[in-house]
Design a protein around this motif. Structure first.
Motif, PDB file in Angstrom:
ATOM      1  N   ASP A  77       0.824  -1.221   0.000  1.00  0.00           N
ATOM      2  CA  ASP A  77       0.000   0.000   0.000  1.00  0.00           C
ATOM      3  C   ASP A  77       0.853   1.265   0.000  1.00  0.00           C
ATOM      4  OD1 ASP A  77      -2.397  -1.524   0.153  1.00  0.00           O
ATOM      5  OD2 ASP A  77      -2.082  -1.761   2.318  1.00  0.00           O
ATOM      6  N   ALA A  78       2.062   1.148  -0.464  1.00  0.00           N
ATOM      7  CA  ALA A  78       2.980   2.293  -0.465  1.00  0.00           C
ATOM      8  C   ALA A  78       2.492   3.386  -1.408  1.00  0.00           C
ATOM      9  CB  ALA A  78       4.373   1.835  -0.883  1.00  0.00           C
ATOM     10  N   PRO A  79       2.822   4.643  -1.130  1.00  0.00           N
ATOM     11  CA  PRO A  79       2.458   5.751  -2.020  1.00  0.00           C
ATOM     12  C   PRO A  79       3.273   5.695  -3.305  1.00  0.00           C
ATOM     13  CG  PRO A  79       3.898   6.539  -0.294  1.00  0.00           C
ATOM     14  CD  PRO A  79       3.583   5.106   0.050  1.00  0.00           C
ATOM     15  N   PRO A  80       2.917   6.496  -4.305  1.00  0.00           N
ATOM     16  CA  PRO A  80       3.671   6.501  -5.568  1.00  0.00           C
ATOM     17  C   PRO A  80       5.132   6.886  -5.359  1.00  0.00           C
ATOM     18  CG  PRO A  80       1.591   7.662  -5.823  1.00  0.00           C
ATOM     19  CD  PRO A  80       1.763   7.406  -4.363  1.00  0.00           C
ATOM     20  N   LEU A  81       5.963   6.349  -6.240  1.00  0.00           N
ATOM     21  CA  LEU A  81       7.401   6.577  -6.190  1.00  0.00           C
ATOM     22  C   LEU A  81       7.830   7.427  -7.372  1.00  0.00           C
ATOM     23  CD1 LEU A  81      10.123   5.716  -4.782  1.00  0.00           C
ATOM     24  CD2 LEU A  81      10.187   3.826  -6.425  1.00  0.00           C
ATOM     25  N   GLY A  82       8.614   8.471  -7.109  1.00  0.00           N
ATOM     26  CA  GLY A  82       9.172   9.300  -8.175  1.00  0.00           C
ATOM     27  C   GLY A  82      10.686   9.228  -8.138  1.00  0.00           C
ATOM     28  N   CYS A  83      11.299   8.782  -9.222  1.00  0.00           N
ATOM     29  CA  CYS A  83      12.740   8.549  -9.254  1.00  0.00           C
ATOM     30  C   CYS A  83      13.451   9.615 -10.077  1.00  0.00           C
ATOM     31  CB  CYS A  83      13.037   7.158  -9.815  1.00  0.00           C
ATOM     32  SG  CYS A  83      12.446   5.829  -8.742  1.00  0.00           S
ATOM     33  N   ILE A  84      14.281  10.391  -9.407  1.00  0.00           N
ATOM     34  CA  ILE A  84      15.053  11.465 -10.045  1.00  0.00           C
ATOM     35  C   ILE A  84      16.465  10.947 -10.308  1.00  0.00           C
ATOM     36  CG2 ILE A  84      15.923  13.817  -9.787  1.00  0.00           C
ATOM     37  CD1 ILE A  84      13.622  14.198  -7.672  1.00  0.00           C
ATOM     38  N   PRO A  85      16.901  10.916 -11.561  1.00  0.00           N
ATOM     39  CA  PRO A  85      18.204  10.316 -11.879  1.00  0.00           C
ATOM     40  C   PRO A  85      19.368  11.092 -11.283  1.00  0.00           C
ATOM     41  CG  PRO A  85      17.261  11.367 -13.813  1.00  0.00           C
ATOM     42  CD  PRO A  85      16.202  11.388 -12.767  1.00  0.00           C
ATOM     43  N   GLY A  86      20.127  10.393 -10.429  1.00  0.00           N
ATOM     44  CA  GLY A  86      21.285  11.017  -9.818  1.00  0.00           C
ATOM     45  C   GLY A  86      22.544  10.193  -9.980  1.00  0.00           C
ATOM     46  N   GLY A  87      22.433   9.080 -10.726  1.00  0.00           N
ATOM     47  CA  GLY A  87      23.585   8.217 -10.936  1.00  0.00           C
ATOM     48  C   GLY A  87      24.182   8.391 -12.312  1.00  0.00           C
ATOM     49  N   GLY A  88      25.215   7.625 -12.573  1.00  0.00           N
ATOM     50  CA  GLY A  88      25.874   7.727 -13.870  1.00  0.00           C
ATOM     51  C   GLY A  88      25.056   7.126 -14.992  1.00  0.00           C
ATOM     52  N   SER A  90      21.427   5.504 -14.258  1.00  0.00           N
ATOM     53  CA  SER A  90      20.010   5.719 -13.918  1.00  0.00           C
ATOM     54  C   SER A  90      19.087   5.013 -14.915  1.00  0.00           C
ATOM     55  CB  SER A  90      19.696   7.211 -13.835  1.00  0.00           C
ATOM     56  OG  SER A  90      20.442   7.833 -12.804  1.00  0.00           O
ATOM     57  N   VAL A  91      19.242   3.709 -15.013  1.00  0.00           N
ATOM     58  CA  VAL A  91      18.491   2.913 -15.984  1.00  0.00           C
ATOM     59  C   VAL A  91      16.987   2.973 -15.723  1.00  0.00           C
ATOM     60  CG1 VAL A  91      18.129   0.587 -16.904  1.00  0.00           C
ATOM     61  CG2 VAL A  91      20.433   1.340 -16.305  1.00  0.00           C
ATOM     62  N   PHE A  92      16.590   2.837 -14.450  1.00  0.00           N
ATOM     63  CA  PHE A  92      15.164   2.715 -14.150  1.00  0.00           C
ATOM     64  C   PHE A  92      14.354   3.933 -14.584  1.00  0.00           C
ATOM     65  CE2 PHE A  92      11.606   2.971 -11.013  1.00  0.00           C
ATOM     66  CZ  PHE A  92      10.832   1.967 -11.576  1.00  0.00           C
ATOM     67  N   PRO A  93      14.686   5.161 -14.165  1.00  0.00           N
ATOM     68  CA  PRO A  93      13.872   6.295 -14.618  1.00  0.00           C
ATOM     69  C   PRO A  93      13.947   6.518 -16.125  1.00  0.00           C
ATOM     70  CG  PRO A  93      15.778   7.061 -13.377  1.00  0.00           C
ATOM     71  CD  PRO A  93      15.716   5.586 -13.190  1.00  0.00           C
ATOM     72  N   ARG A  94      15.104   6.300 -16.718  1.00  0.00           N
ATOM     73  CA  ARG A  94      15.218   6.474 -18.179  1.00  0.00           C
ATOM     74  C   ARG A  94      14.312   5.485 -18.903  1.00  0.00           C
ATOM     75  NH1 ARG A  94      21.565   6.356 -19.331  1.00  0.00           N
ATOM     76  NH2 ARG A  94      20.915   6.773 -21.488  1.00  0.00           N
ATOM     77  N   LEU A  96      11.531   4.484 -17.907  1.00  0.00           N
ATOM     78  CA  LEU A  96      10.149   4.939 -17.744  1.00  0.00           C
ATOM     79  C   LEU A  96       9.847   6.193 -18.563  1.00  0.00           C
ATOM     80  CD1 LEU A  96       9.726   4.513 -13.876  1.00  0.00           C
ATOM     81  CD2 LEU A  96       8.593   3.153 -15.649  1.00  0.00           C
ATOM     82  N   GLY A  97      10.849   6.697 -19.252  1.00  0.00           N
ATOM     83  CA  GLY A  97      10.652   7.907 -20.042  1.00  0.00           C
ATOM     84  C   GLY A  97      10.949   9.180 -19.297  1.00  0.00           C
ATOM     85  N   ILE A  98      11.578   9.068 -18.126  1.00  0.00           N
ATOM     86  CA  ILE A  98      11.963  10.250 -17.355  1.00  0.00           C
ATOM     87  C   ILE A  98      13.280  10.794 -17.914  1.00  0.00           C
ATOM     88  CG2 ILE A  98      12.511  11.115 -15.044  1.00  0.00           C
ATOM     89  CD1 ILE A  98       9.648  10.072 -15.343  1.00  0.00           C
ATOM     90  N   SER A  99      13.389  12.108 -17.985  1.00  0.00           N
ATOM     91  CA  SER A  99      14.599  12.731 -18.507  1.00  0.00           C
ATOM     92  C   SER A  99      15.830  12.307 -17.707  1.00  0.00           C
ATOM     93  CB  SER A  99      14.469  14.258 -18.459  1.00  0.00           C
ATOM     94  OG  SER A  99      15.698  14.877 -18.785  1.00  0.00           O
ATOM     95  N   ARG A 100      16.959  12.208 -18.398  1.00  0.00           N
ATOM     96  CA  ARG A 100      18.217  11.871 -17.728  1.00  0.00           C
ATOM     97  C   ARG A 100      18.741  13.046 -16.913  1.00  0.00           C
ATOM     98  NH1 ARG A 100      23.514   9.316 -20.890  1.00  0.00           N
ATOM     99  NH2 ARG A 100      24.652   8.633 -19.021  1.00  0.00           N
ATOM    100  N   ASP A 101      18.333  14.256 -17.262  1.00  0.00           N
ATOM    101  CA  ASP A 101      18.771  15.454 -16.553  1.00  0.00           C
ATOM    102  C   ASP A 101      17.976  15.607 -15.254  1.00  0.00           C
ATOM    103  OD1 ASP A 101      20.074  18.168 -16.383  1.00  0.00           O
ATOM    104  OD2 ASP A 101      17.952  18.739 -16.419  1.00  0.00           O
ATOM    105  N   PRO A 102      18.632  15.703 -14.096  1.00  0.00           N
ATOM    106  CA  PRO A 102      17.897  15.765 -12.828  1.00  0.00           C
ATOM    107  C   PRO A 102      16.934  16.944 -12.723  1.00  0.00           C
ATOM    108  CG  PRO A 102      20.238  15.367 -12.444  1.00  0.00           C
ATOM    109  CD  PRO A 102      20.089  15.686 -13.894  1.00  0.00           C
ATOM    110  N   VAL A 103      17.319  18.099 -13.266  1.00  0.00           N
ATOM    111  CA  VAL A 103      16.454  19.284 -13.190  1.00  0.00           C
ATOM    112  C   VAL A 103      15.185  19.071 -14.004  1.00  0.00           C
ATOM    113  CG1 VAL A 103      16.283  21.722 -13.775  1.00  0.00           C
ATOM    114  CG2 VAL A 103      18.403  20.830 -12.747  1.00  0.00           C
ATOM    115  N   THR A 104      15.345  18.639 -15.253  1.00  0.00           N
ATOM    116  CA  THR A 104      14.181  18.383 -16.111  1.00  0.00           C
ATOM    117  C   THR A 104      13.326  17.263 -15.535  1.00  0.00           C
ATOM    118  OG1 THR A 104      15.486  19.044 -18.036  1.00  0.00           O
ATOM    119  CG2 THR A 104      13.453  17.839 -18.458  1.00  0.00           C
ATOM    120  N   ALA A 105      13.984  16.226 -15.018  1.00  0.00           N
ATOM    121  CA  ALA A 105      13.252  15.094 -14.439  1.00  0.00           C
ATOM    122  C   ALA A 105      12.412  15.533 -13.241  1.00  0.00           C
ATOM    123  CB  ALA A 105      14.227  14.004 -14.028  1.00  0.00           C
TER     124      ALA A 105
END
Length: 295
Positions: A77-88, A90-94, A96-105
């Motif tokens: 029952d966990a709340p939604p998860l938002g993953c901001i890429p901070g690694g070299g 960052s396979v998971f957010p990319r 999902l279609g999340i930008s590789r740039d942390p600011v844009t993401a």
């Protein structure tokens, strides 16, 4: 006002104080924010368990290792998860279609939170440890171990070091990998790569396609070469870069809920780029529709 938790790995390669402040300020436009910095391996799992019942979403600013730790601390029952890429990588957010740039993401995920735009996805589990996009026995696990051994205070080595490590490993084996494990109901193989998403990983901007049919909503997909010889390597390289024309010597399993593997000897196991040590057997399982993510 909604409340969110922000879990940050301050040691990730693309994380610094300036960017953390930007992420906090962006989130603060949509919710009350409580920031938690990880201090050691496994800490993100503890933090996720601690905050999940009290917030409307959990944001994680980290690399794939941090994302993996957080998901291992979340219940059904966990709340939604938002993953901001901070690694070299960052396979998971990319994936999902999340930008590789942390600011844009961050801007993208804040908008998703405002609009309640979520996606229910499946995740994998091996020997009790969850994974978000990949797990492997022997080949990629050995690479993960060698890369981890090269880690410095600046983080993991980059793509050039990874490519050099890969070539060195193949050269040491003289391009030969013999069968060393048995996949129940499938057969013997030299190593196994298990995916619950495509791409399997990235090498710089190049997507690596181990199981191009895999989606976040389906079960597990796996490939396992029966054996590898030098003549097979160009075929394998073409396949993982293009996702087409899988070599005949490669066994494949598609959209399954469970995969059991027995090893002839203890072999290295990895999940989402994290070394789990050597194992004599591995049980891979799919948790369908187990996680809600912001996209």
């Amino acid at each position: 006002m909604p409340r969110v938790a922000l879990i940050v790995n301050p040691f990730a390669s693309a994380v610094d104080e300036h960017r953390i402040k930007f992420v906090e300020e962006a989130l603060a436009r949509a919710a009350d924010v409580a920031t938690h910095l990880t201090e050691r391996r496994g800490h993100a799992t503890e933090l996720a368990r601690l905050v999940s019942d009290d917030v409307d979403a959990i944001f994680v600013y980290s690399g794939d290792g941090g994302f993996n730790e957080v998901v291992n601390g979340l219940g059904p029952d966990a709340p939604p998860l938002g993953c901001i890429p901070g690694g070299g990588t960052s396979v998971f957010p990319r994936g999902l279609g999340i930008s590789r740039d942390p600011v844009t993401a961050t801007e993208q995920l804040v908008e998703a939170f405002d609009q309640r735009r979520t996606r229910r996805i499946s995740i994998g589990r091996v020997n009790g440890r969850r994974f978000l996009f990949n797990a492997g026995l022997l080949f990629d696990a050995e690479l993960v171990r060698r890369i981890e051994a090269q880690r410095s205070h600046a983080g993991r080595p980059g793509d050039v070091a990874f490519a050099a490590t890969l070539l060195k490993f193949i050269a040491e084996q003289r391009g030969r990998f013999d069968p060393v494990l048995e996949i129940d109901g499938v057969g013997r193989a030299a190593f196994v790569l298990v995916a619950n998403a495509d791409p399997y990983t990235f090498l710089g901007s190049i997507a690596v396609h181990v199981a191009p049919e895999a989606t976040h909503e389906a079960g597990l997909y796996a490939i396992a070469p029966t054996r590898v010889r030098p003549r097979h390597i160009p075929q394998m390289c073409r396949y993982v870069v293009t996702g087409r024309r899988r070599p005949r010597s490669v066994l494949a399993v598609q959209d399954v809920d469970r995969l059991e593997v027995r090893c002839d000897r203890p072999l290295p196991l990895q999940v989402d780029g994290e070394d789990l040590g050597d194992v004599e057997s591995a049980v891979f399982e799919a948790e369908r529709k187990a996680l809600s993510v912001l996209v």
